[in-house]
Design a protein around this motif. Structure first.
Motif, PDB file in Angstrom:
ATOM      1  N   LYS A  83       4.742  -7.916  11.105  1.00 58.78           N
ATOM      2  CA  LYS A  83       3.364  -8.336  11.373  1.00 58.78           C
ATOM      3  C   LYS A  83       2.421  -8.044  10.219  1.00 58.78           C
ATOM      4  O   LYS A  83       1.224  -8.283  10.311  1.00 58.78           O
ATOM      5  N   VAL A  84       2.967  -7.516   9.120  1.00 61.01           N
ATOM      6  CA  VAL A  84       2.121  -7.181   7.973  1.00 61.01           C
ATOM      7  C   VAL A  84       1.523  -8.469   7.397  1.00 61.01           C
ATOM      8  O   VAL A  84       2.238  -9.439   7.151  1.00 61.01           O
ATOM      9  N   ASP A  85       0.219  -8.462   7.229  1.00 55.06           N
ATOM     10  CA  ASP A  85      -0.470  -9.606   6.639  1.00 55.06           C
ATOM     11  C   ASP A  85      -0.325  -9.484   5.120  1.00 55.06           C
ATOM     12  O   ASP A  85      -0.792  -8.515   4.524  1.00 55.06           O
ATOM     13  N   LEU A  86       0.330 -10.493   4.519  1.00 57.27           N
ATOM     14  CA  LEU A  86       0.588 -10.381   3.082  1.00 57.27           C
ATOM     15  C   LEU A  86      -0.691 -10.299   2.264  1.00 57.27           C
ATOM     16  O   LEU A  86      -0.707  -9.744   1.180  1.00 57.27           O
ATOM     17  N   ARG A  87      -1.791 -10.835   2.855  1.00 60.95           N
ATOM     18  CA  ARG A  87      -3.054 -10.756   2.109  1.00 60.95           C
ATOM     19  C   ARG A  87      -3.478  -9.310   1.898  1.00 60.95           C
ATOM     20  O   ARG A  87      -4.099  -8.966   0.905  1.00 60.95           O
ATOM     21  N   LEU A  88      -3.092  -8.452   2.854  1.00 60.14           N
ATOM     22  CA  LEU A  88      -3.380  -7.019   2.731  1.00 60.14           C
ATOM     23  C   LEU A  88      -2.682  -6.473   1.484  1.00 60.14           C
ATOM     24  O   LEU A  88      -3.248  -5.692   0.727  1.00 60.14           O
ATOM     25  N   VAL A  89      -1.449  -6.952   1.286  1.00 63.01           N
ATOM     26  CA  VAL A  89      -0.681  -6.480   0.137  1.00 63.01           C
ATOM     27  C   VAL A  89      -1.265  -7.035  -1.159  1.00 63.01           C
ATOM     28  O   VAL A  89      -1.361  -6.343  -2.170  1.00 63.01           O
ATOM     29  N   TYR A  90      -1.693  -8.323  -1.113  1.00 63.29           N
ATOM     30  CA  TYR A  90      -2.217  -8.938  -2.337  1.00 63.29           C
ATOM     31  C   TYR A  90      -3.562  -8.365  -2.759  1.00 63.29           C
ATOM     32  O   TYR A  90      -3.830  -8.227  -3.929  1.00 63.29           O
ATOM     33  N   SER A  91      -4.416  -8.084  -1.766  1.00 64.90           N
ATOM     34  CA  SER A  91      -5.802  -7.862  -2.150  1.00 64.90           C
ATOM     35  C   SER A  91      -6.236  -6.410  -2.158  1.00 64.90           C
ATOM     36  O   SER A  91      -7.336  -6.118  -2.588  1.00 64.90           O
TER      37      SER A  91
ATOM     38  N   PRO B 162       0.808  -1.232   0.000  1.00 62.92           N
ATOM     39  CA  PRO B 162       0.000   0.000   0.000  1.00 62.92           C
ATOM     40  C   PRO B 162       0.841   1.281   0.000  1.00 62.92           C
ATOM     41  O   PRO B 162       0.495   2.241  -0.701  1.00 62.92           O
ATOM     42  N   LEU B 163       1.940   1.277   0.749  1.00 62.31           N
ATOM     43  CA  LEU B 163       2.777   2.491   0.764  1.00 62.31           C
ATOM     44  C   LEU B 163       3.298   2.823  -0.625  1.00 62.31           C
ATOM     45  O   LEU B 163       3.363   3.993  -1.010  1.00 62.31           O
ATOM     46  N   LEU B 164       3.636   1.789  -1.367  1.00 67.25           N
ATOM     47  CA  LEU B 164       4.162   2.027  -2.713  1.00 67.25           C
ATOM     48  C   LEU B 164       3.071   2.517  -3.654  1.00 67.25           C
ATOM     49  O   LEU B 164       3.318   3.304  -4.563  1.00 67.25           O
ATOM     50  N   LYS B 165       1.834   2.034  -3.407  1.00 67.34           N
ATOM     51  CA  LYS B 165       0.733   2.470  -4.263  1.00 67.34           C
ATOM     52  C   LYS B 165       0.439   3.949  -4.029  1.00 67.34           C
ATOM     53  O   LYS B 165       0.239   4.711  -4.964  1.00 67.34           O
ATOM     54  N   VAL B 166       0.425   4.343  -2.748  1.00 66.20           N
ATOM     55  CA  VAL B 166       0.156   5.750  -2.446  1.00 66.20           C
ATOM     56  C   VAL B 166       1.323   6.604  -2.936  1.00 66.20           C
ATOM     57  O   VAL B 166       1.135   7.691  -3.479  1.00 66.20           O
ATOM     58  N   LYS B 167       2.531   6.053  -2.802  1.00 63.79           N
ATOM     59  CA  LYS B 167       3.713   6.774  -3.282  1.00 63.79           C
ATOM     60  C   LYS B 167       3.592   7.040  -4.792  1.00 63.79           C
ATOM     61  O   LYS B 167       3.854   8.153  -5.260  1.00 63.79           O
ATOM     62  N   ALA B 168       3.173   5.997  -5.523  1.00 60.68           N
ATOM     63  CA  ALA B 168       3.028   6.148  -6.975  1.00 60.68           C
ATOM     64  C   ALA B 168       1.986   7.218  -7.301  1.00 60.68           C
ATOM     65  O   ALA B 168       2.140   7.986  -8.249  1.00 60.68           O
ATOM     66  N   GLU B 169       0.929   7.265  -6.501  1.00 62.41           N
ATOM     67  CA  GLU B 169      -0.126   8.249  -6.726  1.00 62.41           C
ATOM     68  C   GLU B 169       0.414   9.669  -6.482  1.00 62.41           C
ATOM     69  O   GLU B 169       0.171  10.576  -7.270  1.00 62.41           O
ATOM     70  N   PHE B 170       1.150   9.834  -5.376  1.00 63.57           N
ATOM     71  CA  PHE B 170       1.769  11.142  -5.089  1.00 63.57           C
ATOM     72  C   PHE B 170       2.711  11.548  -6.207  1.00 63.57           C
ATOM     73  O   PHE B 170       2.739  12.687  -6.647  1.00 63.57           O
ATOM     74  N   LEU B 171       3.503  10.562  -6.618  1.00 65.07           N
ATOM     75  CA  LEU B 171       4.489  10.829  -7.656  1.00 65.07           C
ATOM     76  C   LEU B 171       3.809  11.342  -8.923  1.00 65.07           C
ATOM     77  O   LEU B 171       4.254  12.307  -9.548  1.00 65.07           O
ATOM     78  N   SER B 172       2.672  10.720  -9.279  1.00 64.78           N
ATOM     79  CA  SER B 172       2.035  11.160 -10.516  1.00 64.78           C
ATOM     80  C   SER B 172       1.390  12.537 -10.335  1.00 64.78           C
ATOM     81  O   SER B 172       1.436  13.363 -11.233  1.00 64.78           O
TER      82      SER B 172
END
Ligand code: PHE
Length: 508
Positions: free
Chosen positions: A488-496, A232-242
């Motif tokens: 403790k990050v749940d990878l499902r959070l990252v996948y879904s 999620p951090l990378l997704k928001v980062k990409a959004e900021f970047l654009s």
């Protein structure tokens, strides 16, 4: 018939069927000359997308099938049968029988002994021999059981037999999705299928105007990707970047986590006695403890002067300034250290050219850890350098930037930063939380920071910084930072999680 597509063949079979009781996809596959069941299912699914041409009902069945070993048993007999077959009338020495065998003879031998087909005897010389038992009827039951399964007649075998065959890895059971197909209200043997794709040819020969197109299915779920998920951090980062690049900002090189106190603090006019420079707030490096290179000595001397006795119309701090302090290596506490370096480089380029820059990267603070604080986080930082900029421009750019993030209601509160004057904390109204939350810190860089670098007196720089984690947590409804960063990050959070689309719809 051969030239007809699979779906047309299915329609034809349904036309011929006089009752409308429906036909199973497995039977269809058989009737279509042992067609692959999966292909038949594919054709059924594509027919089912047409408006009530066919009706389908889905079933999940467990279907037994033979393993490779099971197939060998069908063609050559079971292990025990093969062992029995291979024993000559005079018997065979056990060691010879088992010679060069990978284990299947031993399995067969044990079974054949258990079935009473063969026996192991000890000869006078102490050697073990295998002999056929006489007067027993040898029937290869296992083979006939497997044949029954092939013929789809496994029901009479009973669960125990099936379990045993599975344990011997001769059969496996797979769940197969099957469909029962029957005619729908709009059934016809020749259905007109709407086009699914607009092709270049259709455009060129203008055929598209006559075609009937399939409507978009906006409810269709995309397939989940098997790899390459973005956090999620990378997704928001990409959004900021654009957003920032759309606004004409270019990125600063932030590729250094270790920074000298000079760039992190002194160059930014942070006094050497400032509490942020304390071990309670900043991580100091043990090795190497100090940096060996400072920027050009004349610049360092101008920084020292502005701190100690003041310059450019400022009184400075009127406190001692130690060179050793400025050389101490730390983990950078903000990306403003990078902004300082970039501004220094900008000052060296003559004549001055206006620029807009941003950065998104990691910073480190010696924080007490809790649900919303870690010792490291990301900062989103930016500045605009030009002549004639004012607080009005700063507020304007904040409104534009946050507006593009879907944050419309902003409030500004006077604040203090050693390197900005005036300074403004930015608050946004969070509709979900129904309260004002701090989203950033900003201001106009002070002359005490800019003038020693050599920037022209009339150049103004508006700047701001915010965390990447806070909007990400708000965006994804995460209330504990540990669910977002760390082990403790749940990878499902990252996948879904969906792609980050900050709500850009502005309310009028
Ligand atoms: N460096 C500030 C912080 O860490 C953010 C900031 C950047 C404030 C630029 C003003 C100007 O919070």
């Amino acid at each position: 018939m051969a030239s007809l597509s699979l779906s047309d063949q299915i329609l034809l079979l349904l036309t011929k069927k006089d009752d409308d009781g429906g036909i199973s996809s497995l039977d269809l596959a058989a009737e279509l000359g042992e067609e692959d069941h999966q292909k038949v299912v594919g054709a059924i699914k594509s027919l089912a997308t047409l408006d009530d041409v066919i009706r389908t009902e889905q079933y999940v069945r467990n279907v037994l099938s033979l393993t490779e070993e099971g197939k060998i048993v069908v063609s050559q007999g079971s292990h025990e049968f093969r062992v029995w077959q291979n024993i000559p009338d005079s018997g065979i020495e056990l060691d010879t029988l088992l010679l060069g065998d990978g284990g299947s003879t031993r399995v067969g031998l044990n079974k054949a002994v258990a079935s009473g087909w063969v026996r192991i005897v000890k000869k006078d010389d102490g050697k073990s021999w295998v002999e056929r038992c006489l007067n027993v009827e040898v029937v290869d039951v296992v083979k006939s059981q497997l044949l029954q399964i092939i013929n789809g007649d496994s029901a009479p075998l009973g669960d125990d037999v099936i379990t045993d065959l599975k344990r011997r890895r001769l059969v496996v059971s797979n769940s197969v999705t099957t469909f029962t197909v029957s005619r729908g209200a709009n059934f016809s043997q020749n259905v007109e299928r709407p086009e699914a794709e607009l092709t270049a040819e259709m455009m060129a020969n203008e055929e598209y105007a006559k075609k009937n197109f399939k409507p978009y299915n906006f409810n269709a779920m995309g397939t989940t990707l098997q790899g390459g998920h973005l956090h999620p951090l990378l997704k928001v980062k990409a959004e900021f970047l654009s957003i920032l690049t759309e606004l004409g900002f270019s990125e600063m090189p932030t590729n250094r986590f270790v920074e000298s106190s000079f760039w992190n603090f002194d160059a930014l006019f942070v006094p050497q006695k400032h509490p942020a420079r304390d071990v309670q707030d900043t991580f100091f490096l043990a090795r190497p403890e100090n940096c060996t290179r400072l920027p050009d000595e004349e610049y360092v001397a101008r920084v020292e002067k502005v701190h100690t006795v003041g310059d450019y119309g400022s009184d400075g701090y009127q406190t001692p300034w130690r060179r050793e302090e400025t050389q101490r290596n730390i983990m950078r506490t903000h990306t403003t250290a990078i902004t300082g370096r970039v501004l220094y480089d900008l000052a060296q380029q003559k004549p001055f050219k206006p620029v807009k820059k941003f950065s998104i990267d990691r910073v480190f603070r010696n924080e007490t850890l809790d649900a919303t604080h870690l010792a490291e986080f990301h900062q989103v930082e930016g500045f605009v350098a030009d002549r004639g900029l004012s607080l009005g421009h700063l507020i304007g750019i904040m409104k534009e930037f946050f507006g593009r993030l879907g944050i419309d209601q902003l409030r500004f509160k006077p604040a203090y930063n050693p390197y900005t004057e005036p300074s403004l904390e930015v608050f946004a109204y969070h509709k979900g939380f129904k309260k004002w939350v701090e989203v950033g810190n900003s201001g106009l860089f002070r002359p005490e920071m800019l003038r020693p670098m050599g920037l022209p007196e009339d150049v103004r720089i508006i700047a701001w910084g915010l965390s990447l984690e806070r909007p990400t947590m708000i965006r994804y409804g995460i209330n504990n930072i540990r669910s977002l960063v760390g082990h403790k990050v749940d990878l499902r959070l990252v996948y879904s999680n969906p792609l980050c689309r900050l709500d850009k719809v502005r309310e009028s």
